[in-house]
Design an enzyme around this catalytic site. Structure first.
Site, PDB file in Angstrom:
ATOM      1  CB  SER B  46      17.793  49.256 138.484  1.00 30.83           C
ATOM      2  OG  SER B  46      18.412  48.652 139.595  1.00 30.83           O
ATOM      3  CD  GLU B  47      14.754  48.418 143.617  1.00 34.73           C
ATOM      4  OE1 GLU B  47      14.510  48.233 142.409  1.00 34.73           O
ATOM      5  OE2 GLU B  47      14.592  47.541 144.485  1.00 34.73           O
ATOM      6  CG  ASN B  48      20.663  50.585 141.831  1.00 36.10           C
ATOM      7  OD1 ASN B  48      19.762  50.078 141.186  1.00 36.10           O
ATOM      8  ND2 ASN B  48      21.926  50.399 141.534  1.00 36.10           N
ATOM      9  N   GLY B  49      18.671  53.701 140.715  1.00 38.56           N
ATOM     10  CA  GLY B  49      18.850  54.904 139.901  1.00 38.56           C
ATOM     11  C   GLY B  49      19.161  54.718 138.437  1.00 38.56           C
ATOM     12  CB  SER B  88      15.074  55.891 141.816  1.00 35.09           C
ATOM     13  OG  SER B  88      14.803  54.565 141.458  1.00 35.09           O
TER      14      SER B  88
END
Lengths: 228, 218
Positions: B46-49, B88
């Site tokens: 998930s690109e938020n980390g 990320s």
């Protein structure tokens, strides 16, 4: 010992017209108490660099409604209808950049790098006015590094030296923003004695952090709510 | 757009994912793919980390500091890891994600994707869409065949703003699976009882039919 400030005193480091790096992804990992102080203050014409502008009436959304913002630079503003309205009325400038470009530009700002070439955005509307370069047969665009006058970030805990640890995905842009501003103010839930974190646990080493503020929110039911 | 069509698309994309792959799922239909993986294990980034994103937690376990890129509460699988946004996007832009499954507003016949902006509307959000398009090793588009107004989404030439010059590898709709090879689009499978002629009518883009194309028959 890193200087502990109360929230109102932290504002002395922010001037009208400053560029602020503000941590957070939506409302998670956002320095809510420092934002509340900014809303109450006389600071204006601020440029905010943040992934979003919070939500309607929440987080950075409050700062927008209070008329403190001149410009917002980030990757996603459509979920806050107030931002869309302010932009259509010409009350707010918006500069849109891809989320990865935002993160990398801030990283470069903190690392003493002037800019970088990326494939992200090449050949799109967001490349307009940007230098293009072909490297090994692929198109890249130039993106300039981002730096702020002040970074206001949110961590879970600080120790008395200013080392920071974060809570799950509330980490997001905070560690990188801690590297890229002249003054870095970290809002935390709690300050603990140096040595409370193992060296392996520390995510942001204390050299990046200038001041620490304890927030005035408590977490209930998985969300931060005002404690008063 | 019916739920059964969305499930059909999700199931078909799930078949494409390989055991152990690192996968980033975009908003919309891609988010329901994890429900159809059966015993296959993939690792969701998930690109938020977060790497190792797990299912939606029960109400009691909701923590709004453990969220997906759509800002919905999630959980963490065993062996999950957390990192900041710059790490990320290093994963995404540096080619460390095996497959991105994304929604699309339009895809052209070479595989170029438009998935972030509608012409004539205010363009104030891009998020990680362009980063994923540019950087994922494989890009699968999971989308309904037609847009809400009934116009083709798979077109000769994009009329919506492009998300980047990097092309999709595959499109899965409720009617068909297309693959892109050397700039050309091939029908490799139909997923409904639609005839190839009818499919051509609802697909503005030109596609090639292979002899081995699997056509659904009732």
């Amino acid at each position: 010992m890193k200087k502990r400030l109360n929230p109102a005193n932290a504002l002395q480091f922010i001037k009208s017209g400053d560029t602020l790096l503000v941590g957070g992804f939506g409302l998670s990992g956002t320095p809510l108490t420092l934002i509340d102080e900014l809303v109450k203050s006389d600071k204006e014409n601020l440029t905010v660099i943040s992934n979003n502008l919070g939500e309607e009436g929440k987080g950075l959304g409050k700062l927008l409604v209070a008329g403190k913002l001149k410009k917002a630079k980030g990757s996603y503003f459509t979920t806050n209808r107030d931002a869309v309205k302010a932009w259509s009325k010409g009350e707010l400038e918006i500069e849109l950049i891809p989320q990865g470009t935002l993160a990398e530009a801030i990283r470069c700002g903190g690392a003493g790098i002037g800019g970088f070439y990326t494939k992200t955005g090449a050949g799109t509307k967001l490349a307009e006015g940007k230098e293009e370069k072909v490297i090994d047969g692929e198109s890249y665009i130039f993106e300039k590094a981002i730096k702020g006058d002040v970074a206001i970030i949110k961590a879970l805990k600080a120790d008395t030296l200013g080392n920071l640890i974060y809570d799950k995905t509330a980490r997001n842009f905070n560690p990188v923003m801690a590297t890229a501003a002249k003054v870095v103010i970290a809002e935390v839930d709690e300050v603990v004695e140096a040595g409370s974190f193992t060296p392996e646990e520390v995510v942001t080493p204390h050299l990046y952090v200038d001041y620490v503020v304890v927030n005035q929110y408590v977490k209930k039911g998985g969300r931060y709510i005002e404690s008063i | 757009m019916s739920l059964s069509d969305r499930i059909k698309i999700a199931k078909r994309v799930a078949q494409e994912l390989k055991e152990g792959e690192i996968v980033n799922l975009g908003v919309g239909i891609p988010t329901i793919i994890p429900d159809y993986l059966d015993d296959k294990k993939v690792y969701l980034q998930s690109e938020n980390g977060l790497l190792g994103m797990g299912p939606t937690p029960s109400d009691d376990d909701i923590d709004m500091d453990l969220i997906s890129a759509s800002k919905k509460p999630v959980s963490m699988d065993k062996g999950a890891s957390l990192f900041d946004s710059s790490d990320s996007f290093l994963m995404i832009r540096g080619g460390h994600i095996d497959t991105a499954v994304l929604g699309a507003l339009q895809v052209d016949e070479t595989g170029e994707v438009a998935n972030w902006a509608v012409p004539g509307e205010t363009i104030l959000g891009v998020g990680g869409a362009m980063d994923l398009v540019a950087g994922a090793r494989r890009m699968i588009i999971a989308s309904m065949h037609l847009s809400k107004d009934g116009s083709p989404k798979i077109v000769k030439k994009l009329s919506f703003p492009s998300s980047g010059t990097r092309k999709a590898d595959m499109i899965v709709t409720e009617h068909a699976v297309f693959q892109f090879l050397e700039g050309k689009m091939y029908l490799i499978e139909t997923l409904s009882d639609v005839s190839i002629e009818a499919l051509r009518e609802m697909t503005d883009a030109e596609f090639h039919v292979l002899e081995k194309t699997k056509v659904e028959t009732n």
